[in-house]
Design a protein around this motif. Sequence first.
Motif: not given
Length: 134
Positions: A103-107
Amino acid sequence: MGVVALLFSGCLDSKIQQRVDTLEQQIQSKPTDATVHRDLGQVWFDAGHDEKAIEHWSMAAKLEPQNAETLTLLGTVYARTGDYKNAITVLTAARPGTAKNDLALGSALLGAEMQKEGIESLKRALKKDPSLKG
């Protein structure tokens, strides 16, 4: 800006200040304890002091370079500050990541205008943990 200056400027309430003081004392006695650095980084992050969070999460990552939780936290704060390059580097190092890491990487990827890669990372996160949809 030091902790004392933050307290006097009204940036830290007394509970946060007490937690910071306790963790800093622990660091004085055990400077290589990654867990204490990670905990202090979390206090700073929650209080909105991203540079202090980066300082302590970077130290925790240096002490435990394979700790995926620490790398996810560090990547998250880099993304929050708009430093997408460092966020992507750190979050990618935590691969294969947890749902939170994805999720953090996607953001971070979306912030860096890497839409295709960002969407794929977000899809991986949701596949691993559908409760993230909310």
